[in-house]
Scaffold this motif. Sequence first.
Motif, PDB file in Angstrom:
ATOM      1  N   ALA A  73       0.689  -0.985   0.030  1.00  0.00           N
ATOM      2  CA  ALA A  73      -0.224   0.020  -0.184  1.00  0.00           C
ATOM      3  C   ALA A  73       0.788   1.657   0.439  1.00  0.00           C
ATOM      4  N   LEU A  74       2.207   1.432   0.762  1.00  0.00           N
ATOM      5  CA  LEU A  74       3.071   2.095   0.568  1.00  0.00           C
ATOM      6  C   LEU A  74       4.246   2.316  -0.582  1.00  0.00           C
ATOM      7  N   ASN A  75       3.726   1.712  -1.409  1.00  0.00           N
ATOM      8  CA  ASN A  75       4.744   1.709  -2.191  1.00  0.00           C
ATOM      9  C   ASN A  75       3.708   2.163  -3.197  1.00  0.00           C
ATOM     10  N   LYS A  76       2.813   2.143  -3.210  1.00  0.00           N
ATOM     11  CA  LYS A  76       1.454   2.904  -4.212  1.00  0.00           C
ATOM     12  C   LYS A  76       1.676   3.835  -4.643  1.00  0.00           C
ATOM     13  N   ASP A  77       1.724   4.385  -3.608  1.00  0.00           N
ATOM     14  CA  ASP A  77       1.912   5.982  -3.425  1.00  0.00           C
ATOM     15  C   ASP A  77       3.549   6.313  -3.618  1.00  0.00           C
ATOM     16  N   PHE A  78       4.635   5.676  -2.842  1.00  0.00           N
ATOM     17  CA  PHE A  78       5.336   5.948  -2.562  1.00  0.00           C
ATOM     18  C   PHE A  78       6.332   5.565  -3.740  1.00  0.00           C
ATOM     19  N   ALA A  83      10.889   6.415  -3.089  1.00  0.00           N
ATOM     20  CA  ALA A  83      10.585   5.992  -1.504  1.00  0.00           C
ATOM     21  C   ALA A  83       9.611   4.313  -1.194  1.00  0.00           C
ATOM     22  N   GLY A  84       9.811   3.731  -1.963  1.00  0.00           N
ATOM     23  CA  GLY A  84       9.407   2.380  -1.610  1.00  0.00           C
ATOM     24  C   GLY A  84      10.005   1.460  -0.224  1.00  0.00           C
ATOM     25  N   ALA A  85       8.707   0.811   0.323  1.00  0.00           N
ATOM     26  CA  ALA A  85       9.390   0.132   1.336  1.00  0.00           C
ATOM     27  C   ALA A  85      10.471  -1.474   0.624  1.00  0.00           C
ATOM     28  N   HIS A  86      11.349  -1.742   1.257  1.00  0.00           N
ATOM     29  CA  HIS A  86      11.810  -3.465   0.717  1.00  0.00           C
ATOM     30  C   HIS A  86      11.001  -4.119   1.540  1.00  0.00           C
ATOM     31  N   ARG A 139      11.504  13.808  -5.376  1.00  0.00           N
ATOM     32  CA  ARG A 139      12.280  11.977  -5.271  1.00  0.00           C
ATOM     33  C   ARG A 139      12.929  12.378  -3.814  1.00  0.00           C
ATOM     34  N   THR A 140      13.334  11.272  -2.561  1.00  0.00           N
ATOM     35  CA  THR A 140      13.987  11.143  -2.149  1.00  0.00           C
ATOM     36  C   THR A 140      15.463  11.536  -2.817  1.00  0.00           C
ATOM     37  N   LEU A 141      16.164  12.520  -1.259  1.00  0.00           N
ATOM     38  CA  LEU A 141      17.706  12.674  -1.787  1.00  0.00           C
ATOM     39  C   LEU A 141      18.400  11.124  -1.728  1.00  0.00           C
ATOM     40  N   LYS A 142      19.461  11.372  -2.205  1.00  0.00           N
ATOM     41  CA  LYS A 142      20.041   9.685  -2.244  1.00  0.00           C
ATOM     42  C   LYS A 142      21.862   9.796  -1.256  1.00  0.00           C
ATOM     43  N   TYR A 143      21.407  10.287  -0.102  1.00  0.00           N
ATOM     44  CA  TYR A 143      22.239  10.297   0.584  1.00  0.00           C
ATOM     45  C   TYR A 143      22.733   8.503   1.073  1.00  0.00           C
ATOM     46  N   LYS A 144      22.104   7.603   0.556  1.00  0.00           N
ATOM     47  CA  LYS A 144      22.924   6.157   0.890  1.00  0.00           C
ATOM     48  C   LYS A 144      23.828   6.455   0.285  1.00  0.00           C
TER      49      LYS A 144
END
Length: 594
Positions: A73-78, A83-86, A139-144
Amino acid sequence: MHFVGVDLAWGDRKPTGLAVLDDEGHLVQVTAATTDDEIVEALAPYLESDCLVAIDAPLIVVNAKGNRPAEAALNKDFARFDAGAHPSNTGKPEFRDQPRGARIAARLGLDMNPRSGRPRRAIEVYPHPATVALFRLGRTLKYKNKPGRDLEHLRAELIVLVGMIEGLAAADPPLLVDGPPGEQSRPSVWQALRDTVATAKRKSQLRVVEDQVDAVICAYTALFRERRPADTTTYGDFEGGYIVTPTLPPDLAATPLGASPSAPPLDPGAAVREYAEHHADLRLAADQYVAMVTSILDDAGINYLTVTGRAKSVSSFAAKAARVADGRPVFTDPLREITDQIGVRVITYVHSDVQAVADLLEDQVVVYDDRDLGQETAGEGRFGYASRHLLVGLDPVREGQDGYQLLRGRQAQIQIRTVLQHAWAEFEHDIRYKGTIPDEHVPDFDRRFTLAAGLLELADREFSTIRDRLRDGMAEAAADAEDDDPRISPRELAAFLAGQYADSGWSRTEHYAWISGLVLELGISSLGELGDLVRAVDADELKARMDYRYPPGAVRRLDDALLWTYGDTYVDLRANAHRVPALRTRLAKMRGAG
């Protein structure tokens, strides 16, 4: 109540970031730990009473494979924002038995049900979607650290995130990274983290900071969940696992793939990144604008209540940059078109002082725009918001002077209001824009706000009349006081100047005490002596030489008269040591050399 963030590592050989906020949003602790025992020991002092602990790690995993329903459900939005979850499932060794996050929560005695009303609770959160929602990121910040990202890339992205978090000081609810009152004079742990990012020589040094910064995001998510539950989404449920995050703004669009921070600023996300990178300098520039405006008002002797300022928060800038009207962006170049990035507010006592401040600033700085919103409201035949708004920049003279480096090329919006106009505007903003008025009550509230605005406008006029009559009365009293009491007190000096300079406005109360000290330093100890000196000055010639483009206050008029009479002797007085350059400039103007 404490709000705790835990950026939990997958195993006990890597650092876990920990952060703690107090009930008012002050960052009271940020650190790293490794083992479960170290985590529990570090957090225990903050969890003895009411608390909400936000853990970035799965707490409940019961599915044998694939994603949990919460992740889907979270991945559908994000997912389109990166910003999707593994996926989490019991087929992975780390979730086969009790997940580490659940184990930590159990050791701390925390209820993991997201709908629980118990005072000590834990929830699962995820920093990436939280940053997208909070800061309106495309989009998410790419600090990883991932292949293809070098040290400088990671540093730049992490500095942007640090700036965005600092911008939450102006958010609702606020996050205050400098710590609680009383501790802000000491070097903060947050500043140490920022310095580490700036000076890191290896990616591993950034990794330690990254974990702790993520923990701060987790802690703020807990605070946000508690203060603004209606703006928070819980994906999934207690039975199958869940993730709590600030709700994705419905109008937020993902940045197209391939866009970069250096792309043209049609991309609001790129503009927000650049804004965040320079936000620290912008805050310093706002402080310098406040100091400059205060100095200008004080030098002119104009009366005012307060001068305050702020740099627009990153989240507020992001929200404004993303505005759309009729399906099109309101701002095509947000960094240059959003002109209230620095805001200064001057609060005066009466309405005539609003005009005096506007006239003074027009003489001392470059005014690019001048809007009298009170006049616009009145022109529409109604009562309501009243405020004078100036868009200003440095004048050419100050552009070349030291001390204004951060202001060069930067504009500021200056609001000028009376104290009553300010009270109405602040109350109306809180009720109408931060509160919720049921639709059926809107007409009644509109009528009441209009009535209040009309009454306050009448009160403003009455205060102006009261001050004018008091000034006339003080002029008469000053004439009687000259021979009765030779000692010059600030009160008597104010009365004397009201009579001597009847066409000038009142100055600030403390300025009468200040000029009284200068008069004493010149050896003048009576109103009689001062009156003889002032009357000997050719007032018309002095006004012509100074060419006032604004109505100077009474103290400024006396200040100029003393400078005219004593010249260099006056400049060299001990109490004038802080303003020698300004006095010499004025003296040159008096002597016809300016």
